[in-house]
Design an enzyme around this catalytic site. Structure first.
Site, PDB file in Angstrom:
ATOM      1  N   LYS A  23       0.730  -0.996   0.260  1.00 30.94           N
ATOM      2  CA  LYS A  23      -0.159  -0.123   0.207  1.00 30.94           C
ATOM      3  C   LYS A  23       1.132   1.265   0.038  1.00 30.94           C
ATOM      4  O   LYS A  23       0.589   2.577  -0.683  1.00 30.94           O
ATOM      5  CB  LYS A  23      -1.531  -0.242   1.474  1.00 30.94           C
ATOM      6  CG  LYS A  23      -1.130   1.281   1.874  1.00 30.94           C
ATOM      7  CD  LYS A  23      -2.093   1.730   2.591  1.00 30.94           C
ATOM      8  CE  LYS A  23      -0.690   1.508   4.250  1.00 30.94           C
ATOM      9  NZ  LYS A  23      -1.486   2.272   4.917  1.00 30.94           N
ATOM     10  N   ASP A  50      -7.843   2.028  -0.111  1.00 30.98           N
ATOM     11  CA  ASP A  50      -6.438   2.720  -0.159  1.00 30.98           C
ATOM     12  C   ASP A  50      -6.288   3.334  -1.589  1.00 30.98           C
ATOM     13  O   ASP A  50      -6.100   4.662  -1.308  1.00 30.98           O
ATOM     14  CB  ASP A  50      -5.614   2.243   0.654  1.00 30.98           C
ATOM     15  CG  ASP A  50      -6.246   3.004   2.771  1.00 30.98           C
ATOM     16  OD1 ASP A  50      -7.077   3.304   2.698  1.00 30.98           O
ATOM     17  OD2 ASP A  50      -5.157   2.895   2.944  1.00 30.98           O
ATOM     18  N   ASN A  93     -10.685   6.572   4.324  1.00 31.04           N
ATOM     19  CA  ASN A  93     -10.088   6.910   5.008  1.00 31.04           C
ATOM     20  C   ASN A  93      -7.942   6.492   5.263  1.00 31.04           C
ATOM     21  O   ASN A  93      -7.849   5.896   5.958  1.00 31.04           O
ATOM     22  CB  ASN A  93     -10.011   6.182   6.705  1.00 31.04           C
ATOM     23  CG  ASN A  93      -9.658   5.808   7.597  1.00 31.04           C
ATOM     24  OD1 ASN A  93      -8.238   6.936   8.080  1.00 31.04           O
ATOM     25  ND2 ASN A  93      -9.863   5.505   8.651  1.00 31.04           N
ATOM     26  N   ARG A 123      -8.759  11.952  12.596  1.00 31.17           N
ATOM     27  CA  ARG A 123      -6.723  12.135  12.145  1.00 31.17           C
ATOM     28  C   ARG A 123      -6.730  13.358  12.021  1.00 31.17           C
ATOM     29  O   ARG A 123      -6.829  14.071  10.646  1.00 31.17           O
ATOM     30  CB  ARG A 123      -6.794  10.991  11.331  1.00 31.17           C
ATOM     31  CG  ARG A 123      -7.949   9.465  11.351  1.00 31.17           C
ATOM     32  CD  ARG A 123      -7.049   8.545  10.536  1.00 31.17           C
ATOM     33  NE  ARG A 123      -5.349   8.211  10.424  1.00 31.17           N
ATOM     34  CZ  ARG A 123      -5.420   7.408   9.819  1.00 31.17           C
ATOM     35  NH1 ARG A 123      -6.259   7.296   8.953  1.00 31.17           N
ATOM     36  NH2 ARG A 123      -3.835   6.973   9.915  1.00 31.17           N
ATOM     37  N   SER A 170       2.148  11.655  13.086  1.00 30.37           N
ATOM     38  CA  SER A 170       2.419  10.539  12.513  1.00 30.37           C
ATOM     39  C   SER A 170       3.870  11.092  10.711  1.00 30.37           C
ATOM     40  O   SER A 170       4.081  12.312  11.018  1.00 30.37           O
ATOM     41  CB  SER A 170       1.022  11.012  10.663  1.00 30.37           C
ATOM     42  OG  SER A 170       1.550  10.696  10.227  1.00 30.37           O
ATOM     43  N   SER A 198       8.136   6.473  13.255  1.00 30.45           N
ATOM     44  CA  SER A 198       7.885   5.609  11.869  1.00 30.45           C
ATOM     45  C   SER A 198       8.340   6.012  10.984  1.00 30.45           C
ATOM     46  O   SER A 198       8.923   5.781   9.813  1.00 30.45           O
ATOM     47  CB  SER A 198       6.257   5.824  12.258  1.00 30.45           C
ATOM     48  OG  SER A 198       5.509   5.709  12.231  1.00 30.45           O
ATOM     49  N   ASP A 314       2.517  -0.569  12.132  1.00 29.64           N
ATOM     50  CA  ASP A 314       1.418  -2.118  12.081  1.00 29.64           C
ATOM     51  C   ASP A 314       1.610  -2.813  11.947  1.00 29.64           C
ATOM     52  O   ASP A 314       0.940  -3.467  12.487  1.00 29.64           O
ATOM     53  CB  ASP A 314       1.277  -1.247  10.021  1.00 29.64           C
ATOM     54  CG  ASP A 314       0.943   0.061  10.092  1.00 29.64           C
ATOM     55  OD1 ASP A 314       0.349   0.881  10.680  1.00 29.64           O
ATOM     56  OD2 ASP A 314       1.085   0.444   8.387  1.00 29.64           O
ATOM     57  N   GLU A 342      -6.985   4.014  12.090  1.00 33.78           N
ATOM     58  CA  GLU A 342      -7.714   4.023  11.726  1.00 33.78           C
ATOM     59  C   GLU A 342      -8.886   3.767  13.151  1.00 33.78           C
ATOM     60  O   GLU A 342     -10.336   3.839  12.719  1.00 33.78           O
ATOM     61  CB  GLU A 342      -7.740   2.495  11.196  1.00 33.78           C
ATOM     62  CG  GLU A 342      -7.570   2.169   9.850  1.00 33.78           C
ATOM     63  CD  GLU A 342      -5.559   2.763   9.801  1.00 33.78           C
ATOM     64  OE1 GLU A 342      -5.453   2.571  10.503  1.00 33.78           O
ATOM     65  OE2 GLU A 342      -5.578   1.524   8.794  1.00 33.78           O
ATOM     66  N   HIS A 387      -9.096  -2.917   9.138  1.00 35.64           N
ATOM     67  CA  HIS A 387      -8.575  -4.000   8.363  1.00 35.64           C
ATOM     68  C   HIS A 387      -7.480  -4.424   9.745  1.00 35.64           C
ATOM     69  O   HIS A 387      -7.824  -5.350   9.248  1.00 35.64           O
ATOM     70  CB  HIS A 387      -8.238  -3.525   7.191  1.00 35.64           C
ATOM     71  CG  HIS A 387      -6.675  -2.483   7.106  1.00 35.64           C
ATOM     72  ND1 HIS A 387      -5.767  -2.411   6.382  1.00 35.64           N
ATOM     73  CD2 HIS A 387      -6.685  -1.014   7.872  1.00 35.64           C
ATOM     74  CE1 HIS A 387      -5.081  -1.683   7.073  1.00 35.64           C
ATOM     75  NE2 HIS A 387      -5.415  -0.717   7.561  1.00 35.64           N
ATOM     76  N   ARG A 388      -6.672  -4.447  10.084  1.00 32.40           N
ATOM     77  CA  ARG A 388      -5.545  -4.605  10.920  1.00 32.40           C
ATOM     78  C   ARG A 388      -6.045  -5.787  12.120  1.00 32.40           C
ATOM     79  O   ARG A 388      -6.048  -6.781  12.218  1.00 32.40           O
ATOM     80  CB  ARG A 388      -4.233  -3.977  11.305  1.00 32.40           C
ATOM     81  CG  ARG A 388      -4.103  -3.380  10.303  1.00 32.40           C
ATOM     82  CD  ARG A 388      -2.821  -2.559  10.389  1.00 32.40           C
ATOM     83  NE  ARG A 388      -1.905  -2.177   8.716  1.00 32.40           N
ATOM     84  CZ  ARG A 388      -1.459  -2.771   7.887  1.00 32.40           C
ATOM     85  NH1 ARG A 388      -1.504  -3.624   7.766  1.00 32.40           N
ATOM     86  NH2 ARG A 388      -1.464  -2.362   7.090  1.00 32.40           N
ATOM     87  N   LYS A 413      -9.201  -2.172   2.504  1.00 34.27           N
ATOM     88  CA  LYS A 413      -8.461  -0.862   3.342  1.00 34.27           C
ATOM     89  C   LYS A 413      -7.569  -1.244   1.865  1.00 34.27           C
ATOM     90  O   LYS A 413      -6.935  -0.637   1.750  1.00 34.27           O
ATOM     91  CB  LYS A 413      -8.647  -0.655   4.702  1.00 34.27           C
ATOM     92  CG  LYS A 413      -7.923   0.683   4.075  1.00 34.27           C
ATOM     93  CD  LYS A 413      -7.699   1.064   5.774  1.00 34.27           C
ATOM     94  CE  LYS A 413      -7.382   2.955   6.092  1.00 34.27           C
ATOM     95  NZ  LYS A 413      -5.991   3.125   5.769  1.00 34.27           N
TER      96      LYS A 413
HETATM   97  O1  LIG Z   1       3.720   6.379   5.001  1.00 31.23           O
HETATM   98  C1  LIG Z   1       3.069   5.146   5.516  1.00 31.23           C
HETATM   99  O2  LIG Z   1       3.311   4.762   4.420  1.00 31.23           O
HETATM  100  C2  LIG Z   1       2.727   5.225   6.491  1.00 31.23           C
HETATM  101  C3  LIG Z   1       2.786   5.644   7.240  1.00 31.23           C
HETATM  102  C4  LIG Z   1       2.648   4.510   9.239  1.00 31.23           C
HETATM  103  O3  LIG Z   1       1.848   6.364   9.487  1.00 31.23           O
HETATM  104  P1  LIG Z   1       2.585   6.540  10.619  1.00 31.23           P
HETATM  105  O4  LIG Z   1       3.685   7.468  10.607  1.00 31.23           O
HETATM  106  O5  LIG Z   1       1.316   7.690  10.810  1.00 31.23           O
HETATM  107  O6  LIG Z   1       2.649   6.261  11.850  1.00 31.23           O
HETATM  108  C5  LIG Z   1       1.669   3.417   8.374  1.00 31.23           C
HETATM  109  O7  LIG Z   1       1.372   3.535   9.992  1.00 31.23           O
HETATM  110  C6  LIG Z   1       1.049   4.215   8.028  1.00 31.23           C
HETATM  111  O8  LIG Z   1       0.282   2.842   8.102  1.00 31.23           O
HETATM  112  C7  LIG Z   1       1.358   3.440   6.525  1.00 31.23           C
HETATM  113  C1  LIG Z   2      -2.627   3.196   9.294  1.00 35.30           C
HETATM  114  C2  LIG Z   2      -2.638   2.787   8.284  1.00 35.30           C
HETATM  115  O1  LIG Z   2      -3.128   3.363   7.534  1.00 35.30           O
HETATM  116  P1  LIG Z   2      -2.944   5.109   7.012  1.00 35.30           P
HETATM  117  O2  LIG Z   2      -2.125   4.760   5.343  1.00 35.30           O
HETATM  118  O3  LIG Z   2      -4.345   5.396   6.295  1.00 35.30           O
HETATM  119  O4  LIG Z   2      -2.620   5.472   8.091  1.00 35.30           O
HETATM  120  C3  LIG Z   2      -2.554   1.321   8.431  1.00 35.30           C
HETATM  121  O5  LIG Z   2      -2.522   0.936   7.191  1.00 35.30           O
HETATM  122  O6  LIG Z   2      -2.508   0.617   8.829  1.00 35.30           O
END
Ligand SMILES: O=C(O)C1=C[C@@H](OP(=O)(O)O)[C@@H](O)[C@H](O)C1
Ligand SMILES: C=C(OP(=O)(O)O)C(=O)O
Length: 428
Positions: A23, A50, A93, A123, A170, A198, A314, A342, A387-388, A413
């Site tokens: 994703k 998504d 979302n 969010r 985030s 992250s 995740d 989510e 989804h998770r 998702k």
């Molecule tokens: O940049 C990305 O692809 C993501 C970053 C993460 O979010 P955060 O940076 O909000 O932790 C993760 O949880 C999300 O599913 C995907």
């Molecule tokens: C946090 C997630 O999704 P998002 O890309 O919407 O932040 C996820 O996929 O666990």
């Protein structure tokens, strides 16, 4: 009536699983292809809610995008100049669509509204908007201050010194800014205020930007220097590796109940969530990471772990469910971001683990799980449109425990075929 997936008790699993595309990578490449110069063929993209939101958004912006019969996507880049200068865009979302489009559209001299599902409107997005306001972007909140929906209006982007951004809620805010900045063609320094969470997702962003010709200098995770006077150039063809977060369910399935090979990620993956495999090793699993797959075999006895999970937010949810079958108390730390995903994932996880008999302590940014002597059977798990939650709790069935997953459609998702793939490894 609640839609339910009743999962029978399963004794063992075996076989190979081919992962759907990532994703995180699919949505980044869709946007980069759309703002680059030239045509890009995206090979093996994820098709799920998504990514369909990102695809629909790009189509609305009149990007020339074709989904081929074999699943590949062909995009003719716009060099950042979207034809449609006025659009109302709905992004469900999908954080990886909403956040990255916010910066890119702020630089697009158009009139746009960005909205999503009610949870998307809970969010936070303030740290990204604040960063863009420093550049004279014209963004207003259409609902609650600090949250979507947003109205973006045309403005003259101005860069005066380093752009400051917070990254402790985030990492997607920084990803959004990084991906959009080359559209200004100016050398820019982005400065992180406070902590950045992250981090491995930022490495995905930098890696993919480099594939499109923009090489960002990262200095100690505090400063990011984007070169001036260069622009995105399509690499022609680009391949999407399997989703490492989705891999966590099947690696866990193997550790719980049999021999599994997960294909589509491996030694050279650019996704931080491959490090889930290391967490499994800490729990006692036998893992073999190959070039393009990961193999796992059933563990005689899983051990509890005490782990900082900030780098795998995740996949860490999968560890929480594995904790039900581990000896001792598992503590997952530094996962505050779970509260704004989510659903409030710390709360949701705690609620549902307790229904199965676990003793759970929740903190602001941690969860502690002590398994029961015997996990309860026939429990109905609520999924909170996450989804998770659905995918994680399905794993309980693999320890010979029947379980019901409420509203299982939430897997759309990121992994619409999840339950069929799970079924395919079950040994009867
Ligand atoms: O940049 C990305 O692809 C993501 C970053 C993460 O979010 P955060 O940076 O909000 O932790 C993760 O949880 C999300 O599913 C995907
Ligand atoms: C946090 C997630 O999704 P998002 O890309 O919407 O932040 C996820 O996929 O666990």
């Amino acid at each position: 009536m609640t839609n339910q997936k009743k999962l029978k008790a399963v004794q063992s699993v075996s076989g190979q699983v081919t992962l759907p595309g990532s994703k995180s990578i699919t949505n980044r490449i869709l946007l980069l292809s759309a703002i680059a110069d030239g045509a890009t063929t995206i090979i093996g993209p994820l098709v799920s809610d998504d990514t369909l939101h990102m695809i629909d958004a790009l189509k609305k912006l009149q990007v020339d995008l074709t989904q081929k019969d074999n699943g590949d996507i062909l995009i003719h880049g716009t060099r950042g100049n979207f034809k449609n200068k006025s659009a109302e865009i709905f992004l469900g979302n999908a954080g990886t669509a909403f956040r990255p489009l916010t910066a890119a559209l702020s630089f697009s001299k158009g009139q746009y509204t960005l909205s999503g599902l009610p949870r998307m409107h809970e969010r936070p997005i303030k740290d990204l908007v604040d960063a863009l306001l420093q550049l004279n972007a014209d963004i207003t909140y259409l609902g609650q201050e600090g949250y979507p929906p947003l109205k973006i209006s045309p403005s003259e982007i101005m860069i005066n010194g380093p752009i400051k951004i917070r990254g402790d809620i985030s990492s997607q805010f920084l990803t959004s800014l990084l991906m959009a900045m080359p559209l200004t063609k100016k050398e820019v320094v982005i400065e992180i205020e406070g902590d950045l969470i992250s981090k491995p997702y930022i490495d995905i962003t930098l890696n993919l930007m480099a594939r499109f010709g923009i090489h960002v200098k990262k200095i100690d995770w505090k400063h990011f220097v984007i070169p001036g006077s260069s622009s995105y150039v399509s690499p022609g063809e680009i391949f999407v590796e399997g989703d490492a977060s989705s891999a966590s369910y099947f690696l866990a399935a193997g550790a719980l109940a049999g021999d599994i090979e997960v294909k589509g990620i491996g030694r050279n993956s650019i996704q931080g969530d491959v490090k889930f495999a290391e967490a499994l090793v800490l729990m006692g699993a036998d893992i073999n990471i190959l070039e393009a797959s990961i193999q796992v075999t059933k563990v005689a006895a899983l051990q509890a772990i005490n782990l900082d999970c900030n780098h795998i937010p995740d996949a860490a949810m999968t560890l929480a469910v594995l904790a039900l079958f581990a000896k001792g108390t598992t503590k997952l730390l530094n996962i505050g971001s779970w509260r704004v995903k989510e659903t409030d994932r710390i709360k949701a996880m705690a609620n549902e683990l307790r229904k199965l008999g676990a003793a759970v302590t929740e903190g602001n940014d941690f969860i502690e799980i002590t398994p029961p002597l015997k996990v309860k059977e026939h429990v109905e798990i609520d999924t909170y449109d996450d989804h998770r939650m659905a995918m994680c709790f399905s794993l309980v069935s693999l320890r010979n425990i029947p379980i019901t997953i409420n509203d299982p459609g939430c897997v759309n998702k990121t992994f619409p075929t999840y339950f069929e793939v799970l079924e395919s490894i079950v040994k009867t």
